[in-house]
Each structure stands twice: as C-alpha cells, then as structure tokens.
Design a protein around this motif. Structure first.
Motif, PDB file in Angstrom:
ATOM      1  N   ASP A 210      27.627  41.606  32.037  1.00 25.47           N
ATOM      2  CA  ASP A 210      26.892  40.472  31.480  1.00 25.47           C
ATOM      3  C   ASP A 210      27.396  39.123  31.992  1.00 25.47           C
ATOM      4  N   SER A 211      28.569  39.126  32.622  1.00 26.23           N
ATOM      5  CA  SER A 211      29.199  37.863  33.009  1.00 26.23           C
ATOM      6  C   SER A 211      28.651  37.368  34.334  1.00 26.23           C
ATOM      7  N   ALA A 212      28.060  36.188  34.320  1.00 23.41           N
ATOM      8  CA  ALA A 212      27.567  35.584  35.555  1.00 23.41           C
ATOM      9  C   ALA A 212      28.723  34.947  36.308  1.00 23.41           C
ATOM     10  N   GLY A 213      28.723  35.119  37.610  1.00 20.33           N
ATOM     11  CA  GLY A 213      29.719  34.485  38.448  1.00 20.33           C
ATOM     12  C   GLY A 213      31.059  35.186  38.486  1.00 20.33           C
ATOM     13  N   SER A 214      31.183  36.366  37.847  1.00 15.00           N
ATOM     14  CA  SER A 214      32.438  37.099  37.916  1.00 15.00           C
ATOM     15  C   SER A 214      32.500  37.878  39.222  1.00 15.00           C
ATOM     16  N   SER A 215      33.614  38.581  39.433  1.00 14.28           N
ATOM     17  CA  SER A 215      33.757  39.387  40.646  1.00 14.28           C
ATOM     18  C   SER A 215      33.004  40.708  40.552  1.00 14.28           C
ATOM     19  N   CYS A 216      32.285  40.898  39.481  1.00 15.45           N
ATOM     20  CA  CYS A 216      31.486  42.112  39.297  1.00 15.45           C
ATOM     21  C   CYS A 216      30.146  41.950  40.014  1.00 15.45           C
TER      22      CYS A 216
ATOM     23  N   TYR B 281      32.536  53.448  42.501  1.00 18.70           N
ATOM     24  CA  TYR B 281      33.962  53.716  42.454  1.00 18.70           C
ATOM     25  C   TYR B 281      34.793  52.557  43.006  1.00 18.70           C
ATOM     26  N   SER B 282      34.154  51.631  43.696  1.00 17.93           N
ATOM     27  CA  SER B 282      34.841  50.400  44.090  1.00 17.93           C
ATOM     28  C   SER B 282      34.354  49.209  43.263  1.00 17.93           C
ATOM     29  N   ALA B 283      33.095  49.238  42.845  1.00 20.50           N
ATOM     30  CA  ALA B 283      32.543  48.118  42.087  1.00 20.50           C
ATOM     31  C   ALA B 283      33.065  48.084  40.646  1.00 20.50           C
ATOM     32  N   VAL B 284      33.216  49.253  40.021  1.00 22.07           N
ATOM     33  CA  VAL B 284      33.680  49.287  38.629  1.00 22.07           C
ATOM     34  C   VAL B 284      35.086  48.709  38.490  1.00 22.07           C
ATOM     35  N   PRO B 285      36.057  49.089  39.345  1.00 21.56           N
ATOM     36  CA  PRO B 285      37.372  48.434  39.241  1.00 21.56           C
ATOM     37  C   PRO B 285      37.300  46.922  39.431  1.00 21.56           C
ATOM     38  N   SER B 286      36.421  46.468  40.326  1.00 22.27           N
ATOM     39  CA  SER B 286      36.263  45.038  40.533  1.00 22.27           C
ATOM     40  C   SER B 286      35.737  44.366  39.274  1.00 22.27           C
ATOM     41  N   CYS B 287      34.771  44.996  38.627  1.00 21.32           N
ATOM     42  CA  CYS B 287      34.226  44.444  37.381  1.00 21.32           C
ATOM     43  C   CYS B 287      35.305  44.368  36.303  1.00 21.32           C
ATOM     44  N   LEU B 288      36.075  45.448  36.167  1.00 27.35           N
ATOM     45  CA  LEU B 288      37.090  45.486  35.117  1.00 27.35           C
ATOM     46  C   LEU B 288      38.222  44.505  35.384  1.00 27.35           C
ATOM     47  N   SER B 289      38.546  44.291  36.664  1.00 27.61           N
ATOM     48  CA  SER B 289      39.612  43.330  36.979  1.00 27.61           C
ATOM     49  C   SER B 289      39.209  41.918  36.572  1.00 27.61           C
ATOM     50  N   SER B 290      37.889  41.641  36.595  1.00 27.48           N
ATOM     51  CA  SER B 290      37.441  40.322  36.147  1.00 27.48           C
ATOM     52  C   SER B 290      37.636  40.138  34.647  1.00 27.48           C
ATOM     53  N   ARG B 291      37.878  41.255  33.941  1.00 28.98           N
ATOM     54  CA  ARG B 291      38.148  41.209  32.495  1.00 28.98           C
ATOM     55  C   ARG B 291      39.623  41.509  32.208  1.00 28.98           C
ATOM     56  N   GLN B 292      40.457  41.421  33.248  1.00 31.59           N
ATOM     57  CA  GLN B 292      41.899  41.668  33.130  1.00 31.59           C
ATOM     58  C   GLN B 292      42.211  43.089  32.653  1.00 31.59           C
ATOM     59  N   VAL B 293      41.363  44.038  33.042  1.00 32.56           N
ATOM     60  CA  VAL B 293      41.636  45.449  32.748  1.00 32.56           C
ATOM     61  C   VAL B 293      42.183  46.080  34.027  1.00 32.56           C
ATOM     62  N   PRO B 294      43.443  46.498  34.046  1.00 35.69           N
ATOM     63  CA  PRO B 294      44.029  47.037  35.274  1.00 35.69           C
ATOM     64  C   PRO B 294      43.542  48.456  35.558  1.00 35.69           C
ATOM     65  N   THR B 295      43.611  48.828  36.817  1.00 32.18           N
ATOM     66  CA  THR B 295      43.318  50.200  37.223  1.00 32.18           C
ATOM     67  C   THR B 295      44.609  51.007  37.180  1.00 32.18           C
ATOM     68  N   GLN B 296      44.614  52.074  36.393  1.00 32.27           N
ATOM     69  CA  GLN B 296      45.799  52.915  36.288  1.00 32.27           C
ATOM     70  C   GLN B 296      45.921  53.769  37.551  1.00 32.27           C
ATOM     71  N   GLN B 297      47.026  53.642  38.250  1.00 28.60           N
ATOM     72  CA  GLN B 297      47.239  54.362  39.499  1.00 28.60           C
ATOM     73  C   GLN B 297      48.131  55.572  39.269  1.00 28.60           C
ATOM     74  N   TRP B 298      47.761  56.672  39.945  1.00 27.23           N
ATOM     75  CA  TRP B 298      48.568  57.878  39.866  1.00 27.23           C
ATOM     76  C   TRP B 298      49.807  57.732  40.747  1.00 27.23           C
TER      77      TRP B 298
END
Length: 451
Positions: A350-356, A368-385
């Motif tokens: 819903d956020s205009a102008g974000s990295s999503c 699989y690349s766009a979703v992490p970008s969207c979440l990073s704009s909300r300060q949600v980190p990607t958990q790495q194995w």
C-alpha cells in the motif's frame, strides 16, 4: 557483416564469448537445460557451417557513412556512387560502399544427405551421439549422484526426510498449536497442466495444511476472487497480469479472507512439494526463538528468556526464504512468513514510493526477490540460513545439509545432503511426481517407524 552494420568486430566477439561462457556455466552447474544447450550449440554450428548464404548480386551495394543506410541497385558502380553523393550532398570520397548480398538470388538449401554426410557435419553428429550416449549411461547405470526428479539419487534424498511428530509441532507462540496456511501460485500456461498440479497438490501435501489456496485465475472458483482484488491491483492498460501482479493480487485476497485465521503462511509455485509437518515445526522454532519483544524498548528478543505475560508482548514479523543451500545453485523455491510479517507485506504493497515494486511496474519482477525488497522497506529483515545452531540441530541439518531440496541439482554432501526434517522439495516438472514424492517421504517414514 559487423562492418556492414557499423558494429565493432570486438563487440561481436564479446557477445559470442559471453554466450559460450553462459553455456559452460550452465553445464558445469548441471542445470536442467544443460542438454538443451549442447544440442542447440551443435545444431547452430551445423547450420552456420553447412547451409550456404545467398549469392552476391554484383549490381547491389550498401552505402554507409550517413545517417541510416542507403541500398541501391544499379548497373554501374561509379554512376551509382555519384548519384548517391549528389542526393546526400556529400563528396564521394567521404562515403564507404560495400557489396550487398541479394537474397532473391540465394541458392536453395542443401538436401538431407548433403548436410549430414559433409565432413564437418559428421564431426558434430558424432559429438551429438556421444553426448546422448553419455547422458543415457549416467541416467540408467552411471553416477548415483545424478540429479533429476525421482532418479535413484533423489529417491534416496527424499526417503531420508522424516516428518516431524505432533509433540514437536504443537507448541508455538503462547503455547498454542500453530495454524499453517499454504498458497501455491500456478505458473503453467496449459489449463490441463494447471488442473493436474492442483489435483496432485490437494491429494498429497495440500491435504496436510490447515488452509490451502491454489491461485489459478483460469479456474472458475478463483476467477471471481481475482476480479475482485483487480479493482485494487489493476493491470497496465493493454497488458495481461504478469507474475508480480498476480502475487500482489493473491496476497490481497489472503489478507482479506485468511490472514486473521492463521499464524503462518507458506508460498510456493506449482513445482514445489511442502513437507507440512516440518514447515510447521520450523514455524514453531522461529516463533519461540523470536517470540516476544517489549513494545516499550523495542529490544531484541532473548531466546533463553521466559515467555512472560503474552498479553503484554508482541511477536516479531518474521520472513524466511526457502532457499537451497547447495553452493552451485542457491535457488529459491518459496518463502515462509508469519502473520505479522504478512501484515507488513500488505502495508508495503500500500505504500507509495517505497522500495516495493508497484502494480504498474515492470512485470518481470519475481516474488522471491520483490517480497524481501517490500519487507525491507518496512524494516522486516530476511532471516538467512542458518538462523541459529539450535534450529540447525532440531531440523537435523548438521554437516552442511540443506533444509530445501532442489531436485535438479545434485548434493555436494557425501551422504544425502538433506536435513532430516527438510521443509520443501522443488523443481518438479510433472504433476504426477507429487504422488511419488509423497510415497518416498511418508510411506518410507511409516515403514521406518514400524520397523
């Protein structure tokens, strides 16, 4: 031809070297299109060497050195050159002229015998036969580590997977049983293939999910749902929905109908097989590792701390990509996200102008690349194995074993290379193979338990 077109010979050489490099990299990594590329290279070379080009017409030539190219057909070169020079008001000496091969006088293609029995053709034909013979040998009686869905190697890898038992998966945040929602995005274009994958998913791994959504806009059940969310996520004028727009619409529907009823969500495409019990086990491990933080301090969670008063605490948004850890092919087969993470994903959409990427952006975006970008704009980190040593131990992933199995890439591990409680197998090329994978995991596990 490069000089005719005004291109540098070095550019042409670079392009062909780059193509050759891509061929070698794909073959070295044993990707599933390796044999296709070998055959394509052989056939391209055959035609390039043996199929003659058109005959040269002495009465035609290119004139270059001016904006655009002029093509003239004349009986006398000198007259033509003077005429062209007059038309463009330039001295004849400032121009370059090249002969033009006129296709109207080209020779017919050679016959089959002429093409096959030429010396150069025989060399490449023998090379093709050797490649096919080698592939058959490896597939039937050769290297046991060969990849390919349900080869002997993959049957052993899948049989090594053990579904987690109820005592391992029933405890989540606040001591309650986690509810898992499974979503599969259909990528096949054939309606028959989509139907086959949907039936196989429902009858195998999908029956073990607490909720299941098979997002296929060609299906009469999904079409009205897609039309409803299309009001919020419209396609660009004159274009059909691309993959990223389809993903956005699917998550809009999930947010509207399912989000409040489930704790965790897994998204895959139609080439994946979810080991549901193990995914739920993984979700419970993540839930308890990142279970709470204080809204007052926003401090990081202590995985050894007591849960405390759950009513005064809040779960972190968690996003974990389901990625193969084999070094030669770290491809992604899906992702796991909790309810809080899904809410953040919808907020990013819903956020205009974000990295999503937006609905009207380039439709080539992969989720699989766009979703992490969207979440990073909300300060949600990607958990790495690997997320933590405890999770590695609980899933039985010691010695570098992978929690996700790419069926088309062989393991680098001396054993099966698969975690005991692996989460996902993907790169399934045919719907029917879901049943074989189901049998390899669950029937073998049942037999192991009875023994």
């Amino acid at each position: 031809y490069a000089k005719l077109l005004g291109a540098s010979p070095w550019l042409v050489t670079f392009i062909w070297v780059r193509v050759g490099h891509a061929f070698l990299r794909i073959i070295r990594d044993r990707m599933h299109m390796s044999v296709d590329l070998v055959v394509a290279a052989i056939m391209t070379t055959l035609f390039y060497l043996k199929v003659p080009g058109p005959k040269e017409d002495p009465n035609s030539f290119f004139c270059v050195g001016v904006p655009g190219m002029k093509v003239v057909a004349v009986e006398d070169d000198e007259v033509a050159q003077e005429r062209v020079a007059e038309e463009i008001e330039r001295p004849t000496g400032d121009l370059e002229f090249y002969r033009l091969a006129a296709s109207r006088t080209g020779r017919p293609l050679p016959g089959f015998r002429q093409l096959i029995f030429a010396p150069a053709a025989m060399f490449w034909l023998i090379a093709l036969v050797l490649v096919v013979a080698w592939a058959l040998f490896v597939a039937v009686v050769g290297n046991a580590n060969v990849a390919g869905p349900l080869s002997d190697c993959n049957r052993k890898r899948l049989a090594a997977i053990s579904p987690a038992n109820a005592s391992q998966i029933d405890v989540g945040f606040g001591g309650k049983r986690l509810r898992l929602f499974c979503a599969m995005l259909h990528l096949e274009t054939s309606s028959w293939a989509r139907h086959s994958y949907a039936v196989a998913a429902r009858e195998t791994w999908g029956s073990r999910c607490d909720g299941l959504l098979l997002w296929d806009e060609q299906n009469s059940d999904i079409a009205p749902l897609d039309a409803e969310v299309a009001r919020v996520e419209p396609a660009r004028e004159g274009s059909s929905p691309g993959r990223w727009l389809r993903v956005r619409r699917m998550w809009r529907h999930i947010a509207k109908v399912h989000l409040q009823h489930f704790d965790w969500f897994i998204e895959i495409d139609d080439g994946g097989f979810v080991v549901v019990e193990n995914v739920r086990f993984m979700a419970s491990l993540l839930d308890n590792l990142y279970r709470t933080f204080s809204p007052d301090t926003q401090s990081e969670p202590d995985d050894r701390a007591e849960t405390g008063d759950v009513a005064k605490k809040k779960r972190l948004a968690i996003f974990f990509p389901l990625r193969s850890t084999v070094k030669r092919s770290t491809s992604t087969g899906g992702f796991l996200i909790n309810q809080e993470g899904a809410r953040e994903l919808l907020a990013a959409l819903d956020s205009a102008g974000s990295s999503c990427p937006g609905a009207g952006s380039d439709e080539s975006h992969q989720e699989y690349s766009a979703v992490p970008s969207c979440l990073s704009s909300r300060q949600v980190p990607t958990q790495q194995w690997p997320i933590s040593s405890d999770i590695v131990d609980f899933l039985g992933c010691s010695s570098g074993r992978s929690p996700v199995v790419n069926l088309k890439v062989p393991s680098e591990h001396p054993g099966t290379g698969v975690c005991r409680h692996a989460l996902l197998a993907f790169m399934i090329p045919q719907a029917q193979w879901n049943y074989d994978i189901y049998d390899a995991i669950y029937r073998h596990d049942a037999a192991r338990g009875s023994a």
